[in-house]
Design a protein around this motif. Structure first.
Motif, PDB file in Angstrom:
ATOM      1  N   GLU A 171      33.353  45.045  45.399  1.00  0.00           N
ATOM      2  CA  GLU A 171      33.938  44.998  44.029  1.00  0.00           C
ATOM      3  C   GLU A 171      34.586  43.854  44.496  1.00  0.00           C
ATOM      4  O   GLU A 171      33.975  42.925  43.508  1.00  0.00           O
ATOM      5  CB  GLU A 171      35.785  45.563  44.865  1.00  0.00           C
ATOM      6  CG  GLU A 171      36.842  45.406  43.011  1.00  0.00           C
ATOM      7  CD  GLU A 171      37.482  46.302  43.281  1.00  0.00           C
ATOM      8  OE1 GLU A 171      39.026  45.719  42.854  1.00  0.00           O
ATOM      9  OE2 GLU A 171      38.284  46.620  44.573  1.00  0.00           O
ATOM     10  N   ARG A 174      31.078  41.672  43.099  1.00  0.00           N
ATOM     11  CA  ARG A 174      31.667  41.634  41.796  1.00  0.00           C
ATOM     12  C   ARG A 174      32.433  40.362  40.806  1.00  0.00           C
ATOM     13  O   ARG A 174      32.078  39.782  39.780  1.00  0.00           O
ATOM     14  CB  ARG A 174      31.870  43.327  41.133  1.00  0.00           C
ATOM     15  CG  ARG A 174      30.557  44.799  40.883  1.00  0.00           C
ATOM     16  CD  ARG A 174      31.153  45.774  40.445  1.00  0.00           C
ATOM     17  NE  ARG A 174      32.209  46.481  41.034  1.00  0.00           N
ATOM     18  CZ  ARG A 174      32.037  47.227  41.834  1.00  0.00           C
ATOM     19  NH1 ARG A 174      31.273  47.267  42.364  1.00  0.00           N
ATOM     20  NH2 ARG A 174      33.428  47.439  41.835  1.00  0.00           N
ATOM     21  N   ASN A 175      33.870  40.964  41.627  1.00  0.00           N
ATOM     22  CA  ASN A 175      34.618  39.950  40.571  1.00  0.00           C
ATOM     23  C   ASN A 175      34.616  38.336  41.164  1.00  0.00           C
ATOM     24  O   ASN A 175      34.385  37.127  39.802  1.00  0.00           O
ATOM     25  CB  ASN A 175      35.792  40.207  41.266  1.00  0.00           C
ATOM     26  CG  ASN A 175      36.640  41.880  41.086  1.00  0.00           C
ATOM     27  OD1 ASN A 175      35.762  42.405  40.137  1.00  0.00           O
ATOM     28  ND2 ASN A 175      37.829  41.728  41.720  1.00  0.00           N
ATOM     29  N   SER A 176      33.897  38.188  41.934  1.00  0.00           N
ATOM     30  CA  SER A 176      33.269  36.689  42.427  1.00  0.00           C
ATOM     31  C   SER A 176      32.293  36.191  41.897  1.00  0.00           C
ATOM     32  O   SER A 176      31.806  35.560  40.883  1.00  0.00           O
ATOM     33  CB  SER A 176      33.025  36.579  44.050  1.00  0.00           C
ATOM     34  OG  SER A 176      33.668  37.012  44.649  1.00  0.00           O
ATOM     35  N   ASP A 215      28.630  40.102  33.886  1.00  0.00           N
ATOM     36  CA  ASP A 215      30.186  40.606  33.968  1.00  0.00           C
ATOM     37  C   ASP A 215      30.287  38.827  33.765  1.00  0.00           C
ATOM     38  O   ASP A 215      29.955  37.881  34.488  1.00  0.00           O
ATOM     39  CB  ASP A 215      30.464  40.959  34.904  1.00  0.00           C
ATOM     40  CG  ASP A 215      30.160  41.807  34.648  1.00  0.00           C
ATOM     41  OD1 ASP A 215      29.680  42.780  33.775  1.00  0.00           O
ATOM     42  OD2 ASP A 215      30.079  42.942  35.956  1.00  0.00           O
ATOM     43  N   ARG A 217      34.821  36.953  33.830  1.00  0.00           N
ATOM     44  CA  ARG A 217      36.071  37.274  33.902  1.00  0.00           C
ATOM     45  C   ARG A 217      36.732  36.751  34.987  1.00  0.00           C
ATOM     46  O   ARG A 217      36.238  35.855  35.851  1.00  0.00           O
ATOM     47  CB  ARG A 217      36.256  38.814  33.624  1.00  0.00           C
ATOM     48  CG  ARG A 217      36.019  39.549  34.803  1.00  0.00           C
ATOM     49  CD  ARG A 217      36.530  40.724  34.942  1.00  0.00           C
ATOM     50  NE  ARG A 217      35.886  41.510  36.702  1.00  0.00           N
ATOM     51  CZ  ARG A 217      34.473  41.910  36.654  1.00  0.00           C
ATOM     52  NH1 ARG A 217      34.028  42.287  35.668  1.00  0.00           N
ATOM     53  NH2 ARG A 217      34.455  42.582  37.530  1.00  0.00           N
ATOM     54  N   LYS A 219      39.362  35.626  37.378  1.00  0.00           N
ATOM     55  CA  LYS A 219      40.664  35.872  38.825  1.00  0.00           C
ATOM     56  C   LYS A 219      42.167  36.279  37.490  1.00  0.00           C
ATOM     57  O   LYS A 219      42.290  35.143  37.692  1.00  0.00           O
ATOM     58  CB  LYS A 219      40.204  35.138  39.743  1.00  0.00           C
ATOM     59  CG  LYS A 219      39.760  35.407  40.275  1.00  0.00           C
ATOM     60  CD  LYS A 219      39.438  34.540  42.129  1.00  0.00           C
ATOM     61  CE  LYS A 219      38.380  34.086  42.788  1.00  0.00           C
ATOM     62  NZ  LYS A 219      37.561  35.542  43.565  1.00  0.00           N
ATOM     63  N   GLU A 222      45.739  40.561  41.743  1.00  0.00           N
ATOM     64  CA  GLU A 222      44.772  41.312  42.191  1.00  0.00           C
ATOM     65  C   GLU A 222      45.107  41.629  44.420  1.00  0.00           C
ATOM     66  O   GLU A 222      45.787  40.810  44.375  1.00  0.00           O
ATOM     67  CB  GLU A 222      43.313  41.111  42.267  1.00  0.00           C
ATOM     68  CG  GLU A 222      42.621  39.857  43.087  1.00  0.00           C
ATOM     69  CD  GLU A 222      40.922  40.214  42.093  1.00  0.00           C
ATOM     70  OE1 GLU A 222      40.418  40.548  42.965  1.00  0.00           O
ATOM     71  OE2 GLU A 222      41.406  39.551  41.891  1.00  0.00           O
TER      72      GLU A 222
END
Length: 283
Positions: A171, A174-176, A215, A217, A219, A222
């Motif tokens: 996760e 992916r977010n990074s 992707d 987006r 930060k 979270e």
């Protein structure tokens, strides 16, 4: 040449995001054989209220001047969210792109002083390339003194210890990548951003795979779960703030729930931080 490359990026982004939306997500029947996952081009066109031929031209890079109205309709059809919509605008040449030189490496002294005033809250400042420009003492202790790298993308994808340090590594990865792509679209000519991107594409197949998903987006609020080798497991809330005085810099601050095991571990980490580790910053 630069404009053609931007249109190719736009087409690739539309195609990648189309593959991530299932017909059921947008109340369409999943009928017939589908060569690729996600929506068909004709379905995206239907949802956006444009002709299928026009949408195909957009994906193929043959249509170069989509209007803001069309982009808004596509963002809605593809369920992009605000960050994805902003990214779409940038790729289409409608949203503003920052100049590569716009991100300073110097962190304001007043912000450094504020970070030092948070002995129990790890805090870091990083740029679009995810280079950590400043960190307070407890952040240095959390990240083990940055012995591997002071670039967060390098830490996630090239430090073998990252897969145990981040208890939800997939996760985090992916977010990074999604955040890094959003910064890249703001300043694609930034030499440091390009250097980090090229290096990771060459060295990390997992980064390359996530990059191909397109992707984008930023930060937000979270939870991050860590396994620290000295204080054990921590679950910390992470909040991210844009630094208005230095566009392109972001401040990340972590905190633990009061009276929790993570708060006790963070207090212990703070006592360790008060020892031999010294905050390092780029001035």
């Amino acid at each position: 040449m630069r404009r053609m490359a931007a249109r190719s990026e736009l087409g690739a982004y539309l195609s990648a995001r189309r593959a991530q939306v299932a017909p059921a997500d947008v109340n369409l029947p999943a009928t017939g054989y589908r060569r690729v996952p996600g929506l068909r081009r004709e379905e995206v066109a239907l949802l956006a209220g444009i002709s299928a031929d026009y949408y195909i031209r957009l994906e193929q890079g043959r249509e170069r001047t989509p209007s803001a109205q069309v982009l808004d309709a596509l963002a809605s059809a593809l369920r992009l969210g605000e960050d994805g919509r902003q990214h779409l605008y940038r790729l289409a040449g409608v949203g503003p792109r920052a100049m590569a030189a716009a991100v300073p490496d110097r962190v304001e002294p007043s912000l450094l002083a504020l970070m030092d005033a948070w002995p129990h809250n790890p805090a870091i400042v990083y740029n679009r390339a995810y280079d950590v420009l400043a960190s307070n003492a407890i952040a240095d202790a959390l990240f083990h003194g940055w012995t591997h790298s002071r670039n967060l993308m390098h830490v996630v994808f090239t430090d073998p210890a990252a897969r145990t340090f981040y208890r939800d590594w997939h996760e985090v990865a992916r977010n990074s990548v999604a955040g890094f792509r959003l910064g890249h679209s703001a300043a694609p000519e930034d030499p440091r951003v390009r250097q980090v991107l090229t290096g990771l594409l060459d060295s990390s197949p997992e980064f390359a795979d996530l990059w191909s998903r397109h992707d984008a987006r930023g930060k937000a609020l979270e939870l991050k779960r860590f396994a620290h080798r000295e204080v054990g497991p921590l679950t910390l809330t992470m909040q991210t703030f844009d630094i208005r005085s230095a566009p392109g810099q972001e401040l990340v601050v972590y905190h633990a729930e009061p009276a929790s095991a993570s708060n006790d571990a963070l207090s212990l980490l703070g006592s360790l931080a008060a020892g031999p580790l010294i905050r390092r910053s780029a001035m």
